[in-house]
Design a protein around this motif. Structure first.
Motif, short mmCIF file in Angstrom:
data_model
loop_
_atom_site.label_atom_id
_atom_site.label_comp_id
_atom_site.label_asym_id
_atom_site.label_seq_id
_atom_site.Cartn_x
_atom_site.Cartn_y
_atom_site.Cartn_z
N GLY A 186 0.79 -1.23 0.00
CA GLY A 186 0.00 0.00 0.00
C GLY A 186 0.82 1.27 0.00
O GLY A 186 2.05 1.23 -0.11
N TRP A 187 0.12 2.40 0.09
CA TRP A 187 0.80 3.68 0.00
C TRP A 187 0.03 4.78 0.71
O TRP A 187 -1.13 4.60 1.09
CB TRP A 187 1.02 4.07 -1.47
CG TRP A 187 -0.22 3.99 -2.31
CD1 TRP A 187 -1.22 4.89 -2.37
CD2 TRP A 187 -0.57 2.94 -3.21
NE1 TRP A 187 -2.18 4.48 -3.27
CE2 TRP A 187 -1.80 3.29 -3.79
CE3 TRP A 187 0.05 1.74 -3.60
CZ2 TRP A 187 -2.44 2.48 -4.73
CZ3 TRP A 187 -0.59 0.93 -4.53
CH2 TRP A 187 -1.81 1.30 -5.09
N ASP A 188 0.69 5.92 0.89
CA ASP A 188 0.06 7.06 1.55
C ASP A 188 -0.49 8.06 0.54
O ASP A 188 -1.45 8.77 0.81
CB ASP A 188 1.08 7.78 2.45
CG ASP A 188 1.62 6.85 3.51
OD1 ASP A 188 0.81 6.29 4.26
OD2 ASP A 188 2.85 6.64 3.57
N GLU A 189 0.18 8.15 -0.61
CA GLU A 189 -0.20 9.18 -1.58
C GLU A 189 0.07 8.69 -2.98
O GLU A 189 1.03 7.95 -3.19
CB GLU A 189 0.75 10.38 -1.41
CG GLU A 189 0.21 11.57 -0.70
CD GLU A 189 1.35 12.57 -0.46
OE1 GLU A 189 1.89 13.08 -1.45
OE2 GLU A 189 1.68 12.80 0.70
N LEU A 190 -0.73 9.16 -3.90
CA LEU A 190 -0.44 8.92 -5.32
C LEU A 190 -0.12 10.26 -5.94
O LEU A 190 -0.79 11.25 -5.66
CB LEU A 190 -1.70 8.39 -6.03
CG LEU A 190 -2.11 6.95 -5.83
CD1 LEU A 190 -3.40 6.69 -6.59
CD2 LEU A 190 -1.02 6.01 -6.31
N ARG A 191 0.90 10.29 -6.77
CA ARG A 191 1.24 11.55 -7.45
C ARG A 191 1.63 11.24 -8.88
O ARG A 191 2.11 10.14 -9.16
CB ARG A 191 2.48 12.18 -6.82
CG ARG A 191 2.19 12.96 -5.59
CD ARG A 191 3.44 13.78 -5.27
NE ARG A 191 3.64 13.84 -3.85
CZ ARG A 191 4.81 14.03 -3.28
NH1 ARG A 191 5.89 14.18 -4.02
NH2 ARG A 191 4.91 14.11 -1.98
N ILE A 192 1.53 12.23 -9.73
CA ILE A 192 2.06 12.03 -11.07
C ILE A 192 3.58 11.95 -10.94
O ILE A 192 4.17 12.64 -10.12
CB ILE A 192 1.62 13.19 -12.01
CG1 ILE A 192 1.79 12.78 -13.47
CG2 ILE A 192 2.35 14.47 -11.73
CD1 ILE A 192 0.85 11.75 -13.95
N GLY A 193 4.21 11.07 -11.73
CA GLY A 193 5.65 10.88 -11.60
C GLY A 193 6.35 10.93 -12.94
O GLY A 193 5.74 11.11 -14.00
N GLY A 194 7.65 10.72 -12.88
CA GLY A 194 8.50 10.86 -14.06
C GLY A 194 8.79 12.34 -14.23
O GLY A 194 7.94 13.19 -13.89
N GLN A 195 9.96 12.67 -14.74
CA GLN A 195 10.29 14.09 -14.88
C GLN A 195 9.25 14.84 -15.71
O GLN A 195 8.82 15.93 -15.35
CB GLN A 195 11.68 14.27 -15.52
CG GLN A 195 12.82 14.10 -14.55
CD GLN A 195 13.39 12.70 -14.57
OE1 GLN A 195 12.76 11.77 -15.08
NE2 GLN A 195 14.57 12.53 -14.01
N ALA A 196 8.84 14.23 -16.84
CA ALA A 196 7.89 14.92 -17.72
C ALA A 196 6.55 15.12 -17.01
O ALA A 196 5.97 16.22 -17.05
CB ALA A 196 7.71 14.13 -19.02
N GLY A 197 6.08 14.08 -16.34
CA GLY A 197 4.80 14.18 -15.64
C GLY A 197 4.83 15.24 -14.54
O GLY A 197 3.92 16.08 -14.43
N ILE A 198 5.87 15.21 -13.74
CA ILE A 198 5.99 16.17 -12.64
C ILE A 198 6.05 17.60 -13.16
O ILE A 198 5.37 18.51 -12.67
CB ILE A 198 7.25 15.85 -11.79
CG1 ILE A 198 7.04 14.53 -11.03
CG2 ILE A 198 7.58 16.99 -10.82
CD1 ILE A 198 8.25 14.01 -10.30
#
Ligand code: AMP
Ligand code: GLC
Length: 467
Positions: free
Chosen positions: A112-124
């Motif tokens: 599991g996890w605490d947070e979901l975020r957009i990732g990857g340099q381009a996404g961020i």
């Protein structure tokens, strides 16, 4: 010494305030930016000592501890996973290992996890440039499942799609497909985090990468077939994600196949006079790293940290200089970026490290320094909040203290370069900009700060020089 520490900090404070105003006023001038290639889903888990120790005890502490000393660099068992996490904590270093086994991928999902975020340099960068700076932003998404698309904030963020033969730009949420979820499991820990007898010397993260697409720099059809049309729509481009390339793949293709395509994209960008920045993430493979240095002349600008610069100096310079760069002292770093400019002819090099940034440019302009100051505010905001949602978050960072230790470097620079003024040094055919940065003492998370720095500096400098 010309001024007291207090006076210097006050001078920088004024420069910071002006830079923020100048950058924010100019940013609306940017008409369009392209971000390629790596976008993924970052799931963030803040490590918990008891949970981690329990899991490690269950599988056998000794075998996990063996991996700390003999890192596998990839994950096909739980020992590898926890050994990697503990190694990252022990050294306080960011690490990213690829998850090879489906069973471990399932385990990670269940953990599991605490947070979901957009990732990857381009996404961020897309959520920052499109979502916060409101610059029309085209972003490459290798896959576009709903879970990922929903992580893009509202705003002028677009992915290209084909409608018949026509290329259209729509928000990722309007182009969702039943495609793969490219998940990077990010385990964050604060400075001083203790597990068994291991203590983290500084905050950082370990990434278990369960993503088969970005690992090969997969490019979707619209980018393979419609790139000219995409290039025509933007003024700026930021390229990232090439750090993962390998010498060869099991299907007989090599890194060269990917780089040929990247080079053809760069040729298109240059044809349309699009300024391009390359975000140089740590590239483990030496041959690939050499090839990446080889394509730098096609870029307008490059961004890197001390580890990345040292890894380049190993190739274009020597071991001694590489070691000195890693130690973080300012003079060897200045030698190294000058060397990189000599070797590649690239017009702008932006170096960032904990406490200060440098930019070496082939042109003279105060905006280079102001862009670095603005980027430092953005970095502090990102460290404080984890996610920057509004430009006001960046303004709030004006109250974060300026790093006093970098002021020592400033004094040394002043002694060495007599014409040093307000962070700018005229080096005959080049300009060097130096800024002490804001440092957040207990950052919420560390992932994506480098991307925030490089993209904020590149786009705000362009915007301010344009206006
Ligand atoms: P990278 O090494 O490319 O991931 O970028 C990390 C950069 O983030 C460092 O070079 C620092 O300049 C910046 N940084 C890291 N921690 C902090 C912090 N606590 N406050 C402000 N900036 C930070
Ligand atoms: C790397 C990681 C990605 C993360 C990014 C932040 O690309 O794979 O998960 O979001 O770095 O810079």
């Amino acid at each position: 010494m010309k001024e007291s520490l207090k006076e210097r900090i006050r001078l920088w404070k004024n420069l910071y305030i002006n830079a923020f105003e100048n950058a924010v006023n100019a940013i609306p001038n940017v008409e369009g930016v392209l971000l390629a290639y790596n976008t993924n889903i970052d799931v963030i888990k803040y490590l918990d000592k008891d949970d981690l120790e329990k899991r490690i005890n269950q599988i056998g502490k000794e075998r996990v501890f063996e991996v700390i000393e003999t890192p596998t660099e990839r994950i096909s068992s739980l020992e590898h996973l926890f050994g990697g996490i503990l190694r990252s904590i022990k050294l306080g270093k960011a690490m990213e290992w690829f998850v090879e086994s489906e069973e471990i991928r399932r385990y990670l999902r269940e953990w599991g996890w605490d947070e979901l975020r957009i990732g990857g340099q381009a996404g961020i960068m897309a959520n920052l440039l499109g979502g916060v700076y409101r610059i029309p932003t085209i972003v490459h998404v290798p896959q576009n499942p709903k879970l990922q698309a929903d992580l893009f904030v509202d705003g002028p963020i677009y992915v290209p799609i084909f409608k018949g033969k026509e290329l259209k730009l729509v928000h990722p949420k309007e182009a969702v497909k039943e495609e793969n979820e490219l998940i990077h499991y990010i385990y964050e820990f604060p400075r001083g985090f203790q597990v068994f007898d291991i203590q983290a010397p500084r905050e950082n993260r370990f990434i278990a990468n369960a993503d088969d697409y970005n690992a090969r720099v997969y490019m979707r059809k619209e980018f393979r077939e419609g790139f000219e049309k995409i290039a025509k729509r933007v003024e700026l481009a930021i390229i990232s994600g090439l750090q993962v390339l390998k010498e060869y793949y099991s299907d007989g293709t090599t890194y060269r196949d990917v780089l040929d395509r990247v080079e053809s994209h760069l040729n298109s960008l240059n044809r349309y006079d699009v300024r391009s920045h390359f975000e140089f993430a740590y590239t483990a493979n030496r041959l690939v790293r050499e090839e990446l240095i080889g394509i730098l002349p096609k870029f307008t600008s490059v961004g890197l940290n001390e580890v990345e610069l040292a890894s380049i100096v190993e190739i274009i310079g020597d071991e001694t200089l590489a070691k000195e760069v890693l130690e973080g002292h300012v003079f060897p770093i200045i030698d190294a970026i000058n060397l990189l400019m000599d070797e590649t002819g690239i017009g702008r090099i932006h170096f960032h490290t904990y406490g200060y940034y440098l930019a070496l440019t082939k042109y003279r302009s105060e905006e280079v320094r102001d862009a670095l100051l603005f980027a430092s505010l953005a970095a502090a905001a990102k460290a404080m909040k984890g996610n920057i949602e509004r430009i006001e978050h960046i303004r709030d960072a004006l109250s974060v203290p300026t790093n006093e230790r970098a002021i020592v470097f400033e004094e040394e620079l002043e002694k060495e370069f007599t014409e040093f003024e307000n962070g700018l040094i005229d080096m005959v055919d080049r300009q060097l900009a130096f800024v002490p940065t804001k440092i957040v003492t207990s950052p919420k998370s560390t992932v994506g700060i480098g991307d925030t720095i490089s993209s904020s500096a590149f786009i705000s400098e362009f915007a301010m020089r344009k206006s």
